[in-house]
Design an enzyme around this catalytic site. Structure first.
Site, PDB file in Angstrom:
ATOM      1  N   HIS A  32       0.829  -1.215   0.000  1.00 23.64           N
ATOM      2  CA  HIS A  32       0.000   0.000   0.000  1.00 23.64           C
ATOM      3  C   HIS A  32       0.860   1.260   0.000  1.00 23.64           C
ATOM      4  O   HIS A  32       2.050   1.222   0.280  1.00 23.64           O
ATOM      5  CB  HIS A  32      -0.949   0.013   1.205  1.00 23.64           C
ATOM      6  CG  HIS A  32      -0.252   0.121   2.520  1.00 23.64           C
ATOM      7  ND1 HIS A  32       0.236  -0.971   3.204  1.00 23.64           N
ATOM      8  CD2 HIS A  32       0.083   1.201   3.264  1.00 23.64           C
ATOM      9  CE1 HIS A  32       0.821  -0.568   4.309  1.00 23.64           C
ATOM     10  NE2 HIS A  32       0.745   0.759   4.376  1.00 23.64           N
ATOM     11  N   ASP A  44       0.810   4.977   1.757  1.00 14.15           N
ATOM     12  CA  ASP A  44       0.150   5.620   2.907  1.00 14.15           C
ATOM     13  C   ASP A  44      -0.719   6.800   2.485  1.00 14.15           C
ATOM     14  O   ASP A  44      -1.809   7.009   3.024  1.00 14.15           O
ATOM     15  CB  ASP A  44       1.190   6.071   3.938  1.00 14.15           C
ATOM     16  CG  ASP A  44       1.768   4.877   4.694  1.00 14.15           C
ATOM     17  OD1 ASP A  44       1.220   3.763   4.572  1.00 14.15           O
ATOM     18  OD2 ASP A  44       2.778   5.067   5.390  1.00 14.15           O
ATOM     19  N   HIS A  93       4.806  -0.154   0.156  1.00  9.12           N
ATOM     20  CA  HIS A  93       5.349  -1.057   1.185  1.00  9.12           C
ATOM     21  C   HIS A  93       4.279  -1.980   1.757  1.00  9.12           C
ATOM     22  O   HIS A  93       3.079  -1.796   1.522  1.00  9.12           O
ATOM     23  CB  HIS A  93       5.983  -0.238   2.320  1.00  9.12           C
ATOM     24  CG  HIS A  93       5.009   0.672   3.012  1.00  9.12           C
ATOM     25  ND1 HIS A  93       4.728   1.938   2.561  1.00  9.12           N
ATOM     26  CD2 HIS A  93       4.243   0.495   4.114  1.00  9.12           C
ATOM     27  CE1 HIS A  93       3.841   2.511   3.355  1.00  9.12           C
ATOM     28  NE2 HIS A  93       3.511   1.636   4.313  1.00  9.12           N
ATOM     29  N   ARG A 145       3.528  -7.426  18.241  1.00  8.70           N
ATOM     30  CA  ARG A 145       4.377  -6.418  17.600  1.00  8.70           C
ATOM     31  C   ARG A 145       3.773  -5.044  17.889  1.00  8.70           C
ATOM     32  O   ARG A 145       2.613  -4.795  17.583  1.00  8.70           O
ATOM     33  CB  ARG A 145       4.389  -6.676  16.093  1.00  8.70           C
ATOM     34  CG  ARG A 145       5.173  -5.686  15.237  1.00  8.70           C
ATOM     35  CD  ARG A 145       4.833  -5.968  13.783  1.00  8.70           C
ATOM     36  NE  ARG A 145       5.710  -5.339  12.827  1.00  8.70           N
ATOM     37  CZ  ARG A 145       5.534  -4.118  12.334  1.00  8.70           C
ATOM     38  NH1 ARG A 145       4.519  -3.379  12.744  1.00  8.70           N
ATOM     39  NH2 ARG A 145       6.365  -3.656  11.423  1.00  8.70           N
TER      40      ARG A 145
HETATM   41  O1  AKG Z   1       3.963  -0.968  11.471  1.00 10.86           O
HETATM   42  C1  AKG Z   1       4.646  -0.740  10.468  1.00 10.86           C
HETATM   43  O2  AKG Z   1       5.833  -1.096  10.379  1.00 10.86           O
HETATM   44  C2  AKG Z   1       4.035  -0.009   9.300  1.00 10.86           C
HETATM   45  C3  AKG Z   1       2.529   0.027   9.284  1.00 10.86           C
HETATM   46  C4  AKG Z   1       2.012   0.638   8.023  1.00 10.86           C
HETATM   47  O3  AKG Z   1       2.545   0.445   6.967  1.00 10.86           O
HETATM   48  C5  AKG Z   1       0.857   1.511   8.075  1.00 10.86           C
HETATM   49  O4  AKG Z   1       0.198   1.617   9.115  1.00 10.86           O
HETATM   50  O5  AKG Z   1       0.542   2.131   7.039  1.00 10.86           O
HETATM   51 FE   FE2 Z   2       1.909   1.934   5.585  1.00 12.41          FE
END
Ligand code: AKG
Ligand code: FE2
Length: 111
Positions: free
Chosen positions: A17, A19, A76, A86
């Site tokens: 995706h 952001d 990413h 996590r």
């Molecule tokens: O938690 C992460 O490492 C990234 C999370 C992510 O890509 C997002 O919330 O858009």
């Molecule tokens: Fe993200």
């Protein structure tokens, strides 16, 4: 803090995706990791999907910070967490004044 199943596609962090498509106001995304890959959890690495098929992988580690521009240049995903918990804190930055959170200190001092 709560742990709930994903409700929308945007909650499903394991899809590639951008952001800025999810959160229009984002210009910079920063991530602060609060748990360790392969110690507190398995899976859950952050992967930039590079255009030349050479991916760049970030292994979360307590205190590690990652920051990148939120546009299509930084497609990413996060691998599915296989076990453990996590924790990551997302802090976004915007250049759009209308989307910014007002800062009382600067508002009172500079105006
Ligand atoms: O938690 C992460 O490492 C990234 C999370 C992510 O890509 C997002 O919330 O858009
Ligand atoms: Fe993200």
């Amino acid at each position: 803090m709560i742990n709930k199943p994903a409700k929308t596609i945007h909650d499903e962090y394991w899809h590639p995706h951008i952001d800025k498509e999810t959160y229009e106001s984002f210009h910079y995304t920063s991530l602060l990791y609060l748990s360790d890959y392969n110690k507190d959890f398995e899976g859950g690495r952050f992967i930039f999907m590079d255009k030349n098929d050479v991916n760049t992988t970030i292994e979360p580690r307590k205190g590690r910070v990652s920051m990148f521009t939120s546009g299509s240049e930084n497609l990413h995903l996060v691998e599915k967490v296989k076990s453990g918990t996590r924790y990551a804190l997302t802090v976004s930055f915007t250049c759009d004044e209308s989307a910014a959170i007002s800062d009382l200190y600067f508002t009172e001092t500079l105006n």
